[in-house]
Write an enzyme that holds these catalytic residues in place. Structure first.
Site, PDB file in Angstrom:
ATOM      1  N   GLU A 246      28.940  34.695 -22.764  1.00 52.36           N
ATOM      2  CA  GLU A 246      27.926  35.763 -22.887  1.00 52.36           C
ATOM      3  C   GLU A 246      28.267  36.932 -21.961  1.00 52.36           C
ATOM      4  O   GLU A 246      28.116  38.097 -22.316  1.00 52.36           O
ATOM      5  CB  GLU A 246      26.527  35.222 -22.582  1.00 52.36           C
ATOM      6  CG  GLU A 246      26.049  34.151 -23.549  1.00 52.36           C
ATOM      7  CD  GLU A 246      26.138  34.589 -25.000  1.00 52.36           C
ATOM      8  OE1 GLU A 246      25.710  35.700 -25.325  1.00 52.36           O
ATOM      9  OE2 GLU A 246      26.670  33.809 -25.827  1.00 52.36           O
ATOM     10  N   TRP A 249      30.549  38.970 -23.689  1.00 53.20           N
ATOM     11  CA  TRP A 249      29.971  39.934 -24.641  1.00 53.20           C
ATOM     12  C   TRP A 249      29.595  41.234 -23.929  1.00 53.20           C
ATOM     13  O   TRP A 249      29.769  42.324 -24.463  1.00 53.20           O
ATOM     14  CB  TRP A 249      28.731  39.343 -25.326  1.00 53.20           C
ATOM     15  CG  TRP A 249      29.086  38.545 -26.535  1.00 53.20           C
ATOM     16  CD1 TRP A 249      29.165  37.194 -26.628  1.00 53.20           C
ATOM     17  CD2 TRP A 249      29.435  39.068 -27.842  1.00 53.20           C
ATOM     18  NE1 TRP A 249      29.533  36.836 -27.912  1.00 53.20           N
ATOM     19  CE2 TRP A 249      29.707  37.955 -28.665  1.00 53.20           C
ATOM     20  CE3 TRP A 249      29.548  40.352 -28.378  1.00 53.20           C
ATOM     21  CZ2 TRP A 249      30.080  38.098 -30.007  1.00 53.20           C
ATOM     22  CZ3 TRP A 249      29.915  40.493 -29.713  1.00 53.20           C
ATOM     23  CH2 TRP A 249      30.182  39.372 -30.510  1.00 53.20           C
ATOM     24  N   TRP A 277      18.965  54.992 -45.480  1.00 54.91           N
ATOM     25  CA  TRP A 277      17.856  54.623 -44.588  1.00 54.91           C
ATOM     26  C   TRP A 277      16.567  55.243 -45.092  1.00 54.91           C
ATOM     27  O   TRP A 277      16.574  56.337 -45.673  1.00 54.91           O
ATOM     28  CB  TRP A 277      18.120  55.125 -43.166  1.00 54.91           C
ATOM     29  CG  TRP A 277      19.343  54.574 -42.509  1.00 54.91           C
ATOM     30  CD1 TRP A 277      20.450  55.278 -42.130  1.00 54.91           C
ATOM     31  CD2 TRP A 277      19.601  53.213 -42.151  1.00 54.91           C
ATOM     32  NE1 TRP A 277      21.379  54.437 -41.557  1.00 54.91           N
ATOM     33  CE2 TRP A 277      20.881  53.163 -41.555  1.00 54.91           C
ATOM     34  CE3 TRP A 277      18.876  52.019 -42.273  1.00 54.91           C
ATOM     35  CZ2 TRP A 277      21.455  51.982 -41.083  1.00 54.91           C
ATOM     36  CZ3 TRP A 277      19.448  50.847 -41.799  1.00 54.91           C
ATOM     37  CH2 TRP A 277      20.720  50.832 -41.218  1.00 54.91           C
ATOM     38  N   ASN A 312      16.898  37.132 -26.154  1.00 49.26           N
ATOM     39  CA  ASN A 312      18.029  37.535 -26.996  1.00 49.26           C
ATOM     40  C   ASN A 312      17.851  37.155 -28.467  1.00 49.26           C
ATOM     41  O   ASN A 312      18.102  37.958 -29.365  1.00 49.26           O
ATOM     42  CB  ASN A 312      19.327  36.923 -26.458  1.00 49.26           C
ATOM     43  CG  ASN A 312      20.513  37.311 -27.305  1.00 49.26           C
ATOM     44  OD1 ASN A 312      20.790  38.493 -27.478  1.00 49.26           O
ATOM     45  ND2 ASN A 312      21.184  36.323 -27.872  1.00 49.26           N
ATOM     46  N   TRP A 330      19.124  52.067 -37.540  1.00 52.79           N
ATOM     47  CA  TRP A 330      19.228  51.299 -36.284  1.00 52.79           C
ATOM     48  C   TRP A 330      19.081  52.191 -35.056  1.00 52.79           C
ATOM     49  O   TRP A 330      18.677  51.744 -33.993  1.00 52.79           O
ATOM     50  CB  TRP A 330      20.558  50.530 -36.242  1.00 52.79           C
ATOM     51  CG  TRP A 330      21.800  51.387 -36.255  1.00 52.79           C
ATOM     52  CD1 TRP A 330      22.509  51.788 -37.354  1.00 52.79           C
ATOM     53  CD2 TRP A 330      22.486  51.950 -35.120  1.00 52.79           C
ATOM     54  NE1 TRP A 330      23.579  52.566 -36.982  1.00 52.79           N
ATOM     55  CE2 TRP A 330      23.595  52.675 -35.615  1.00 52.79           C
ATOM     56  CE3 TRP A 330      22.277  51.911 -33.744  1.00 52.79           C
ATOM     57  CZ2 TRP A 330      24.486  53.365 -34.775  1.00 52.79           C
ATOM     58  CZ3 TRP A 330      23.155  52.589 -32.913  1.00 52.79           C
ATOM     59  CH2 TRP A 330      24.241  53.309 -33.434  1.00 52.79           C
ATOM     60  N   TRP A 353      22.954  46.641 -31.441  1.00 55.82           N
ATOM     61  CA  TRP A 353      22.239  47.212 -32.602  1.00 55.82           C
ATOM     62  C   TRP A 353      23.197  47.405 -33.765  1.00 55.82           C
ATOM     63  O   TRP A 353      22.879  47.109 -34.916  1.00 55.82           O
ATOM     64  CB  TRP A 353      21.547  48.530 -32.224  1.00 55.82           C
ATOM     65  CG  TRP A 353      20.164  48.293 -31.688  1.00 55.82           C
ATOM     66  CD1 TRP A 353      19.797  48.215 -30.377  1.00 55.82           C
ATOM     67  CD2 TRP A 353      18.972  48.052 -32.457  1.00 55.82           C
ATOM     68  NE1 TRP A 353      18.454  47.946 -30.290  1.00 55.82           N
ATOM     69  CE2 TRP A 353      17.915  47.849 -31.539  1.00 55.82           C
ATOM     70  CE3 TRP A 353      18.686  48.001 -33.825  1.00 55.82           C
ATOM     71  CZ2 TRP A 353      16.601  47.589 -31.951  1.00 55.82           C
ATOM     72  CZ3 TRP A 353      17.373  47.749 -34.228  1.00 55.82           C
ATOM     73  CH2 TRP A 353      16.355  47.552 -33.315  1.00 55.82           C
TER      74      TRP A 353
END
Ligand SMILES: Cc1cc2nc3c(=O)[nH]c(=O)nc-3n(C[C@H](O)[C@H](O)[C@H](O)COP(=O)(O)OP(=O)(O)OC[C@H]3O[C@@H](n4cnc5c(N)ncnc54)[C@H](O)[C@@H]3O)c2cc1C
Length: 447
Positions: A246, A249, A277, A312, A330, A353
């Site tokens: 993690e 990440w 969108w 998360n 987004w 995102w």
């Protein structure tokens, strides 16, 4: 030694409200720690390169040292500063404290950063352990008297209204709290991390993200402490490896930001530029307030508003709901998170995102449309998380808490719920929302 923090409103993305609150507390804690060791923390506001070069001249400093951030706006400040200091005959040096490895160390054959996480992380680990961080100095020698701004002048904290009560109840910013948080995690939570990290109803993760975001603890400190804990107690091994992934990440997101400075503005996959969108300010406001009628999504957005973070797993579900079920760009969700998260990070926030929306570097496949009901039932099976943040549903039984619209009128009445009054009905039907999202995604695939 002069310890200096410069608030430079032009370097990088301006922090949102929750991050400004954290910054104020963090600087207060840092100032107190510096005083305890015999120094003082000087605060100045303005263009960092100019402010630091002026102060170096004013105080007759022999050298200037800083903690580097490998991102375009910060690199630009460093370059200006290096030039100004060199002109004034002042030595200078930056130290890398923000990353495990510099972006330049992880490049493909064409010299570009890697866009897929697994090979990226493999490459980072293959470089060997990052160097061990040095301990903080035990004592500081006080420098000359230097004029300093006050934190109050910077107006980082909300007044009228003071909406930070939930943040104060939840967090203790600062280095000592960051270290304690890591210690507690390694002592207790790490053992169950693999299974519990996806459970918003449990204390299953470290809570380190805002501390990392504000440099109160560095990824190298976390890396070495975690590896040490696993060496001492090999049964922690799987939890620690997952936890370090993690942290990987975080590293990946910051390397992406290094390569794509406009990560919050531009789709990494250009075919998303024509995505259909929807513009729907009412639906966006309902999502922001946690009034979508889907309990797990609403609990997440209310957790965010109250505490400045969101679990998360729930971030993924809530983000997916906005971009897929509501078909809202987004970037609107990213901006809301940017303003409300205490861990709002210029790399991790837009990268995640984009990942959820499907336009990111290493994106989740677009056809993965989370069902908020099934996600809720899987990861919050008794509804404890929903009960905490959506108290108007707290008397519903577990089997209905993630799908209140399926309750009979008697079940609703005995739980004190009036759908549409005390709690909204679903803003969009799941199956319809899913089909609409898939149709929209199919359009850009063809295009
Ligand atoms: C839509 C969305 C937006 C997000 N925005 C942010 C953000 O602005 N800032 C932020 O720090 N994280 C962000 N994340 C990632 C993740 O949700 C948080 O890092 C995590 O919830 C923090 O809790 P923790 O410290 O207890 O995590 P742990 O599970 O204890 O993880 C340890 C550390 O690893 C890092 N980390 C974990 N997961 C991720 C991830 N997916 N991406 C990047 N780093 C990760 C964090 O630094 C974290 O502190 C986002 C995720 C999503 C899906």
């Amino acid at each position: 030694m002069i310890c200096l923090y410069v608030l430079d409103d032009a370097a990088g993305r301006a922090p949102g409200g929750a991050a400004r609150w954290w910054l104020a507390q963090s600087l207060r804690a840092l100032g107190a720690e510096i005083v305890r060791r015999g120094g003082t923390l000087t605060l100045r506001r303005g263009p960092a390169a100019r402010v630091i070069a002026d102060l170096a001249r004013e105080s007759g400093a022999a050298a200037v040292y800083w903690n580097g951030v490998a991102q375009a706006p910060h690199r630009a400040v460093e370059q200006q500063l290096e030039a100004a200091l060199a002109k004034a005959g002042v030595a200078s040096q930056g130290f890398p404290g923000d990353l495990l490895v510099p972006p330049a160390a992880v490049r493909n054959k064409e010299g570009r950063g890697l866009r897929v996480f697994t090979p990226f992380w493999r490459r980072v680990l293959a470089l060997g352990d990052p160097s061990k961080p040095l301990p903080a100095p035990k004592a500081l020698r006080r420098g000359p008297e230097i004029a300093s701004d006050t934190l109050e002048e910077w107006k980082l904290e909300p007044v009228n209204p003071d909406w930070a009560g939930g943040l104060r109840d939840t967090w203790t910013p600062g280095e000592a709290a960051a270290r304690a948080c890591l210690r507690d995690f390694l002592k207790t939570v790490a053992r169950g991390y693999v299974g519990d990290r996806d459970r918003p109803d449990r204390q299953g993760t470290s809570g380190l993200s805002p501390h990392l975001r504000f440099g109160e603890i560095s990824p190298r400190q976390v890396f070495h402490a975690a590896r040490f804990a696993a060496a001492e107690d090999p049964s922690l091994g799987p939890g620690i490896e997952k936890f370090l992934t993690e942290l990987g990440w975080r590293e990946f997101c910051r390397h992406l930001l290094h390569d794509h400075p406009d990560l919050a503005g531009e789709n990494l996959q250009a075919n998303f530029d024509g995505f259909p969108w929807r513009s729907d300010s009412k639906a966006l406001a309902a999502w922001q307030r946690g009034e979508t009628g889907y309990p797990i999504v609403d609990a997440g957005l209310r957790e965010l508003w109250h505490t400045g973070v969101m679990h998360n797993r729930v971030r993924m579900v809530a983000a997916s709901f906005l971009v897929k079920h509501l078909l809202i760009d987004w970037r609107h969700g990213e901006r809301w998170f940017w303003d409300t998260l205490v861990d709002a990070d210029a790399g991790s926030n837009p990268a995640n995102w984009q990942w959820v929306a499907g336009c990111g570097a290493d994106a989740a496949p677009y056809f993965r449309v989370f069902s908020p009901v099934l996600q809720g039932e899987k990861f919050d099976p008794d509804g404890a998380y929903v009960r905490r943040f959506v108290p108007e549903l707290k008397r519903l039984p577990a089997k209905l808490i993630h799908r209140p619209w399926e309750a009979t009128p008697i079940e609703l009445a005995s739980a004190g719920v009036e759908l549409g009054k005390t709690y909204p009905g679903p803003i969009v039907d799941h199956a319809r929302g899913r089909e609409r999202a898939l149709a929209a995604y199919a359009k850009i695939r063809k295009g």
